[in-house]
Motif scaffolding. Structure first.
Motif, PDB file in Angstrom:
ATOM      1  N   GLY A 203       0.850  -1.203   0.000  1.00  0.00           N
ATOM      2  CA  GLY A 203       0.000   0.000   0.000  1.00  0.00           C
ATOM      3  C   GLY A 203       0.874   1.237   0.000  1.00  0.00           C
ATOM      4  O   GLY A 203       0.676   2.170   0.775  1.00  0.00           O
TER       5      GLY A 203
ATOM      6  N   ASP B   9       0.578  -1.182  -4.840  1.00  0.00           N
ATOM      7  CA  ASP B   9      -0.635  -0.416  -4.553  1.00  0.00           C
ATOM      8  C   ASP B   9      -1.646  -0.753  -5.638  1.00  0.00           C
ATOM      9  O   ASP B   9      -1.293  -1.399  -6.635  1.00  0.00           O
TER      10      ASP B   9
ATOM     11  N   SER C 100      -2.649  -5.861  -5.858  1.00  0.00           N
ATOM     12  CA  SER C 100      -3.398  -5.797  -4.601  1.00  0.00           C
ATOM     13  C   SER C 100      -2.712  -6.677  -3.562  1.00  0.00           C
ATOM     14  O   SER C 100      -2.175  -7.745  -3.901  1.00  0.00           O
ATOM     15  N   VAL C 101      -2.770  -6.244  -2.325  1.00  0.00           N
ATOM     16  CA  VAL C 101      -2.167  -7.050  -1.247  1.00  0.00           C
ATOM     17  C   VAL C 101      -2.738  -8.467  -1.245  1.00  0.00           C
ATOM     18  O   VAL C 101      -2.015  -9.439  -1.017  1.00  0.00           O
TER      19      VAL C 101
ATOM     20  N   GLY D  99       1.771   0.160   5.978  1.00  0.00           N
ATOM     21  CA  GLY D  99       1.451   1.405   6.679  1.00  0.00           C
ATOM     22  C   GLY D  99       0.043   1.884   6.384  1.00  0.00           C
ATOM     23  O   GLY D  99      -0.322   2.108   5.228  1.00  0.00           O
TER      24      GLY D  99
HETATM   25  C1  LIG Z   1      -3.808   5.604   3.698  1.00  0.00           C
HETATM   26  S1  LIG Z   1      -2.860   5.116   2.333  1.00  0.00           S
HETATM   27  C2  LIG Z   1      -1.343   4.663   3.136  1.00  0.00           C
HETATM   28  C3  LIG Z   1      -0.142   4.969   2.288  1.00  0.00           C
HETATM   29  C4  LIG Z   1       1.207   4.650   2.916  1.00  0.00           C
HETATM   30  N1  LIG Z   1       1.376   3.239   3.138  1.00  0.00           N
HETATM   31  C5  LIG Z   1       1.418   5.411   4.205  1.00  0.00           C
HETATM   32  O1  LIG Z   1       1.785   4.785   5.189  1.00  0.00           O
HETATM   33  O2  LIG Z   1       1.242   6.620   4.206  1.00  0.00           O
HETATM   34  C6  LIG Z   1      -3.531   3.536   1.882  1.00  0.00           C
HETATM   35  C7  LIG Z   1      -3.022   3.037   0.558  1.00  0.00           C
HETATM   36  O3  LIG Z   1      -3.447   1.683   0.389  1.00  0.00           O
HETATM   37  C8  LIG Z   1      -3.800   1.491  -0.967  1.00  0.00           C
HETATM   38  N2  LIG Z   1      -4.656   0.319  -1.089  1.00  0.00           N
HETATM   39  C9  LIG Z   1      -5.990   0.214  -0.964  1.00  0.00           C
HETATM   40  N3  LIG Z   1      -6.408  -1.046  -1.183  1.00  0.00           N
HETATM   41  C10 LIG Z   1      -5.293  -1.771  -1.447  1.00  0.00           C
HETATM   42  C11 LIG Z   1      -5.058  -3.139  -1.753  1.00  0.00           C
HETATM   43  N4  LIG Z   1      -6.061  -4.018  -1.808  1.00  0.00           N
HETATM   44  N5  LIG Z   1      -3.796  -3.539  -1.975  1.00  0.00           N
HETATM   45  C12 LIG Z   1      -2.764  -2.664  -1.900  1.00  0.00           C
HETATM   46  N6  LIG Z   1      -2.926  -1.354  -1.616  1.00  0.00           N
HETATM   47  C13 LIG Z   1      -4.168  -0.913  -1.402  1.00  0.00           C
HETATM   48  C14 LIG Z   1      -4.471   2.804  -1.346  1.00  0.00           C
HETATM   49  O4  LIG Z   1      -4.501   2.967  -2.744  1.00  0.00           O
HETATM   50  C15 LIG Z   1      -3.563   3.808  -0.637  1.00  0.00           C
HETATM   51  O5  LIG Z   1      -2.506   4.221  -1.454  1.00  0.00           O
END
Ligand SMILES: C[S@@+](CC[C@H](N)C(=O)[O-])C[C@H]1O[C@@H](n2cnc3c(N)ncnc32)[C@H](O)[C@@H]1O
Length: 250
Positions: free
Chosen positions: A31, A53, A101-102, A119
């Motif tokens: 993410g 992401d 995606s995770v 995070g």
């Molecule tokens: C609140 S942000 C956090 C960003 C960064 N990790 C931080 O600590 O600031 C959440 C991130 O998770 C991503 N996200 C949402 N669903 C996801 C998924 N299924 N797999 C991976 N990333 C995802 C969103 O696009 C976004 O960029």
């Protein structure tokens, strides 16, 4: 150059239990968004960093039926993709951004890692334990998993040892806000052992994250919570390691 983000994580980097020296380590940032943690791991010596992401916001975990996204929301997310590129160029970084995606983390696709960082992501996921289990799939035995995740302060105080979570809104990809005990339980249920769990702290808002408005409606309901959220978002950091699979008895 400082790219404007939702969170200002510079002070947090000093308090999460991410090893100071990552020399020669292959690292994953789950993410990654603007890539703060990806670039931080590279700065600490990682030999290779992959940030994943989901670029297409329609593929996020929306409650159903999925609302039509406001254009401003789409623009903000597109700008975040650019922030990764801007920082990558400014730093001369080799970190890779991958649209994965995770839930789909697969060692055949992304390989395996010595270190994974996650995070402020679980709150956006319908199935946080499924996501944590997917990270375990790509972590090498003995690998390090560091988490910096949002928690509910009130539930953590009211129920110190009972895993509990509240559910968020129906019109955005926001789901569970766990208390500290629930976050630990999620990590354990996904096959990790928690080696370090810190005390809660506030993560400061960055310029692109709106502060809750100082309105009577917001403050009459739960003034302490609103004042806290204006100051920052409560988080907890965890360092965990994967527990080996059990060999079935014959
Ligand atoms: C609140 S942000 C956090 C960003 C960064 N990790 C931080 O600590 O600031 C959440 C991130 O998770 C991503 N996200 C949402 N669903 C996801 C998924 N299924 N797999 C991976 N990333 C995802 C969103 O696009 C976004 O960029």
């Amino acid at each position: 150059v400082v790219t404007p983000g939702e969170f200002d994580l510079r002070a947090v980097a000093a308090r999460v239990p991410l090893p100071v020296d990552l020399t020669g380590k292959r690292c994953l940032d789950v993410g990654t968004r603007d890539g703060f943690w990806a670039f931080e791991m590279e700065r600490r010596g990682a030999s290779e960093v992959v940030g994943i992401d989901v670029g297409d916001t329609t593929k996020h975990d929306w409650p159903l039926p999925r609302p039509v996204l406001p254009v401003t929301h789409r623009d903000a997310l597109a700008a975040a993709d650019m922030a990764f590129g801007v920082a990558k160029e400014a730093l001369g970084s080799q970190a890779q951004w991958r649209d994965v995606s995770v839930y789909d983390l697969d060692p055949e696709d992304v390989g395996t890692f010595d270190v994974a960082f996650l995070g402020t992501l679980l709150t956006h996921l319908r199935d946080p334990i499924g996501a944590l289990s997917a990270v375990r799939r790509v972590l090498r035995p003995g690998g390090v998993f560091v988490i910096n995740e949002g928690i509910s302060i009130s539930l953590s105080l009211l129920r110190r040892t009972t895993p509990s979570a509240s559910l968020m809104t129906l019109d955005a990809p926001f789901w569970w806000v766990p208390n500290r005990a629930a976050l630990i339980r999620w990590v354990e249920a996904a096959g990790f052992e928690c080696e370090q769990v810190g005390r809660p702290y506030l993560v400061s808002r960055g310029p692109t994250m709106d502060r809750p408005k100082l309105s009577r409606r917001n403050y009459l309901g739960n003034p302490a919570r609103q004042l806290l959220l204006r100051a920052g978002m409560p988080h907890v950091a965890i360092l965990a390691r994967p527990v080996a699979d059990r060999v079935p008895e014959v």
